[in-house]
Design a protein around this motif. Structure first.
Motif, mmCIF file in Angstrom:
data_model
loop_
_atom_site.group_PDB
_atom_site.id
_atom_site.type_symbol
_atom_site.label_atom_id
_atom_site.label_comp_id
_atom_site.label_asym_id
_atom_site.label_seq_id
_atom_site.Cartn_x
_atom_site.Cartn_y
_atom_site.Cartn_z
ATOM 1 N N GLY A 138 0.828 -1.195 0.000
ATOM 2 C CA GLY A 138 0.000 0.000 0.000
ATOM 3 C C GLY A 138 0.862 1.245 0.000
ATOM 4 O O GLY A 138 2.000 1.228 0.498
ATOM 5 N N ASN A 139 0.323 2.305 -0.525
ATOM 6 C CA ASN A 139 1.058 3.572 -0.615
ATOM 7 C C ASN A 139 0.259 4.725 -0.029
ATOM 8 O O ASN A 139 0.275 5.849 -0.549
ATOM 9 C CB ASN A 139 1.440 3.883 -2.072
ATOM 10 N N GLY A 140 -0.460 4.458 1.083
ATOM 11 C CA GLY A 140 -1.222 5.492 1.767
ATOM 12 C C GLY A 140 -0.634 5.809 3.125
ATOM 13 O O GLY A 140 0.406 5.273 3.530
ATOM 14 N N ASN A 141 -1.316 6.674 3.870
ATOM 15 C CA ASN A 141 -0.790 7.120 5.158
ATOM 16 C C ASN A 141 -0.762 6.026 6.218
ATOM 17 O O ASN A 141 0.085 6.047 7.108
ATOM 18 C CB ASN A 141 -1.598 8.315 5.674
ATOM 19 N N VAL A 142 -1.695 5.071 6.159
ATOM 20 C CA VAL A 142 -1.660 3.987 7.136
ATOM 21 C C VAL A 142 -0.420 3.124 6.902
ATOM 22 O O VAL A 142 0.284 2.750 7.848
ATOM 23 C CB VAL A 142 -2.942 3.144 7.084
ATOM 24 N N ALA A 143 -0.121 2.819 5.639
ATOM 25 C CA ALA A 143 1.100 2.084 5.316
ATOM 26 C C ALA A 143 2.321 2.842 5.822
ATOM 27 O O ALA A 143 3.265 2.258 6.360
ATOM 28 C CB ALA A 143 1.193 1.867 3.805
ATOM 29 N N LEU A 144 2.281 4.152 5.674
ATOM 30 C CA LEU A 144 3.372 5.010 6.135
ATOM 31 C C LEU A 144 3.530 4.923 7.657
ATOM 32 O O LEU A 144 4.648 4.803 8.180
ATOM 33 C CB LEU A 144 3.078 6.441 5.698
ATOM 34 N N ASP A 145 2.406 4.966 8.364
ATOM 35 C CA ASP A 145 2.440 4.822 9.830
ATOM 36 C C ASP A 145 3.087 3.499 10.223
ATOM 37 O O ASP A 145 3.938 3.442 11.124
ATOM 38 C CB ASP A 145 1.026 4.867 10.412
ATOM 39 N N VAL A 146 2.670 2.429 9.567
ATOM 40 C CA VAL A 146 3.164 1.093 9.901
ATOM 41 C C VAL A 146 4.674 1.020 9.711
ATOM 42 O O VAL A 146 5.410 0.532 10.587
ATOM 43 C CB VAL A 146 2.451 0.038 9.032
ATOM 44 N N ALA A 147 5.162 1.520 8.585
ATOM 45 C CA ALA A 147 6.600 1.471 8.317
ATOM 46 C C ALA A 147 7.379 2.322 9.308
ATOM 47 O O ALA A 147 8.460 1.936 9.762
ATOM 48 C CB ALA A 147 6.873 1.942 6.892
ATOM 49 N N ARG A 148 6.834 3.471 9.653
ATOM 50 C CA ARG A 148 7.530 4.348 10.609
ATOM 51 C C ARG A 148 7.608 3.699 11.991
ATOM 52 O O ARG A 148 8.654 3.743 12.655
ATOM 53 C CB ARG A 148 6.818 5.704 10.690
ATOM 54 N N ILE A 149 6.508 3.091 12.423
ATOM 55 C CA ILE A 149 6.491 2.429 13.726
ATOM 56 C C ILE A 149 7.500 1.279 13.749
ATOM 57 O O ILE A 149 8.204 1.056 14.745
ATOM 58 C CB ILE A 149 5.074 1.916 14.050
ATOM 59 N N LEU A 150 7.610 0.530 12.650
ATOM 60 C CA LEU A 150 8.566 -0.565 12.567
ATOM 61 C C LEU A 150 10.014 -0.069 12.564
ATOM 62 O O LEU A 150 10.934 -0.820 12.890
ATOM 63 C CB LEU A 150 8.326 -1.388 11.299
ATOM 64 N N SER A 151 10.213 1.197 12.213
ATOM 65 C CA SER A 151 11.562 1.731 12.013
ATOM 66 C C SER A 151 12.117 2.483 13.215
ATOM 67 O O SER A 151 13.333 2.676 13.311
ATOM 68 C CB SER A 151 11.565 2.685 10.809
ATOM 69 N N LYS A 152 11.259 2.928 14.112
ATOM 70 C CA LYS A 152 11.712 3.817 15.185
ATOM 71 C C LYS A 152 12.465 3.086 16.293
ATOM 72 O O LYS A 152 12.221 1.915 16.566
ATOM 73 C CB LYS A 152 10.509 4.559 15.793
ATOM 74 N N THR A 153 13.364 3.841 16.924
ATOM 75 C CA THR A 153 14.040 3.339 18.115
ATOM 76 C C THR A 153 13.138 3.557 19.329
ATOM 77 O O THR A 153 12.183 4.338 19.282
ATOM 78 C CB THR A 153 15.354 4.090 18.349
ATOM 79 N N ARG A 154 13.455 2.877 20.413
ATOM 80 C CA ARG A 154 12.678 3.055 21.645
ATOM 81 C C ARG A 154 12.683 4.521 22.073
ATOM 82 O O ARG A 154 11.657 5.065 22.492
ATOM 83 C CB ARG A 154 13.245 2.169 22.751
ATOM 84 N N LYS A 155 13.824 5.167 21.959
ATOM 85 C CA LYS A 155 13.950 6.567 22.358
ATOM 86 C C LYS A 155 12.992 7.453 21.569
ATOM 87 O O LYS A 155 12.429 8.418 22.104
ATOM 88 C CB LYS A 155 15.390 7.022 22.158
ATOM 89 N N GLU A 156 12.784 7.139 20.301
ATOM 90 C CA GLU A 156 11.924 7.969 19.451
ATOM 91 C C GLU A 156 10.443 7.847 19.803
ATOM 92 O O GLU A 156 9.636 8.644 19.313
ATOM 93 C CB GLU A 156 12.139 7.603 17.972
#
Length: 435
Positions: free
Chosen positions: A148-166
């Motif tokens: 998918g190329n929408g904002n929910v897909a974007l949220d999912v990828a960002r959550i998978l990418s962040k460090t605990r500190k972030e």
């Protein structure tokens, strides 16, 4: 006095209740009914936990719920505790604001394999929805794919990418934070049928990918049309493309994780030995109408976790006409039938932003006011009738005051860097209330 029931306490439900209260003043009573003991729907369970400024809209909803005309009635399931037909007998109008919480299926071989998850389920897991508290997504592999190329897909990828500190300052639930902190995932691939010009990602959210501590976005410059083609785009879309072009022009930063934009790729199968291991995609191209068409060329994207974010559907309700193709209730401008209406995604399908629900709710409220002018009396039992019925069935409804008690307990249990630690199970919510 007019009596109204709004089913669902997410943005669409609250805006509709607000509009009805403004239209009728003290000549109406509105029950805002939700299946969960807590309010806010999409705001609590859908908006990303690291986007607290968006969640702040709930303060406006608080004013609605605390007004004289509106009553929150949580922990009541339509179809289980009470039927639509029964609500129709008790209220002058019933307005369905149930959203579209069901993931659409991919419709490809292998999507039943463990490791293939819908975005509604994954988002519900990290946001503390009781239906998904035990999801336990596989984070032990090095690669994930988000379709998918929408904002929910974007949220999912960002959550998978962040460090605990972030995640400091967010209200991500503890079980998800701990699991993500131990994640082995190092590559997250966005998979979309079309190209950069067709993405549905908004610029602010897309720009966040360029500032992640341990992850960097990767875009192939060959996927772009000529630069001059950007001029024909809408301003917001043009800003998003500017972000993508910037990502493509960057030298690798050597960060631990990569977020790869895999454009012009159509999923055709998911393969693996007892679990998802790879996503097979077909290379696509755009035809003259801007639609994706297959080229016949296929390749493989390694992925032990595959999250599908290709759209949502409103769950049907017995006795309510349904539009299977649109994944929503069959309606004419929000009207389903005599005394029965729908708003938000249940009315128009999963489109628009949270703010889109406000004019939508006000429009339907205006229709209702036109059919039942303020000052008229339908003679319906309303809240008193519902309370009597729920009492007979031994239901345990919650009030907005109960929600405040739950909210206080969540705030008290918060991590030092979080606004709250959400309770994620019905029994825990009710235990706080002494039930």
């Amino acid at each position: 006095m007019r009596q109204f029931a709004v089913i669902g306490s997410g943005p669409a439900g609250f805006y509709t209740a607000e509009a009805l209260a403004k239209s009728y003043g003290d000549t109406a009573r509105i029950d805002l009914i939700d299946a969960l003991p807590v309010p806010y729907g999409l705001i609590r369970f859908g908006v990303a936990p690291d986007h607290q400024s968006i969640k702040a809209v709930s303060r406006r909803y608080d004013q609605v719920a605390e007004g004289e005309a509106v009553r929150f009635v949580g922990n009541v399931r339509v179809g289980e505790n009470v039927s639509i037909a029964e609500l129709g007998e008790l209220y002058d109008a019933v307005i369905l604001a149930t959203g579209a919480p069901n993931d659409r299926k991919l419709g490809i071989p292998g999507e039943e394999l463990p490791g293939v998850i819908g975005s509604a389920a994954f988002v519900g897991w990290y946001n503390g929805h009781p239906d998904f508290a035990d999801l336990d997504p596989p984070l032990d592999g090095e690669a994930a794919a988000v379709i998918g190329n929408g904002n929910v897909a974007l949220d999912v990828a960002r959550i998978l990418s962040k460090t605990r500190k972030e995640f400091a300052g967010s209200d991500i639930v503890g079980h998800a934070l701990d699991a993500l902190d131990m994640s082995a995932i190092r590559t997250i691939s966005f998979v979309g049928r079309r190209g950069p010009h067709q993405i549905a990602m908004t610029p602010k959210e897309l720009g966040e990918l360029g500032h992640l501590e341990a992850a960097e976005p990767v875009v192939d410059v060959a996927d772009f049309p000529p630069l001059e083609a950007d001029a024909a785009l809408e301003p917001g879309q043009r800003k998003s493309i500017t972000h993508l072009r910037d990502f493509a022009a960057r030298d690798p930063a050597g960060k631990a994780k990569r977020i790869v934009f895999d454009f012009f790729a159509r999923p055709v199968a998911i393969e693996g030995d007892g679990r998802a291991e790879r996503l097979v995609v077909e290379r696509t191209a755009l035809d003259g109408a801007g639609q994706s068409v297959g080229t016949g060329e296929t390749y493989v994207i390694p992925a032990n976790l595959i999250i599908s974010s290709i759209g949502y559907a409103t769950p049907p309700i017995a006795g309510v006409p349904y539009d299977d193709r649109g994944g929503k209730f069959a309606n004419d401008g929000g009207r389903i039938g005599d005394g029965l209406y729908c708003v938000g995604w249940a009315r128009r399908g999963p489109s628009g932003t949270i703010g889109t629900n406000r004019p939508d709710g006000y429009e339907v409220a205006a229709q209702i006011a036109g059919a039942m002018p303020p000052g008229s009396d339908g003679g319906k039992a309303g809240a008193a009738g519902l309370d009597a019925l729920l009492g007979e069935r031994r239901a345990r409804p919650t009030s907005f005051a109960d929600w405040r008690t739950i909210e206080a307990a969540e705030t008290a249990a918060a991590r030092p860097d979080a606004p709250r630690e959400k309770l994620v199970r019905h029994e825990d919510w009710l235990k706080v209330l002494g039930r």
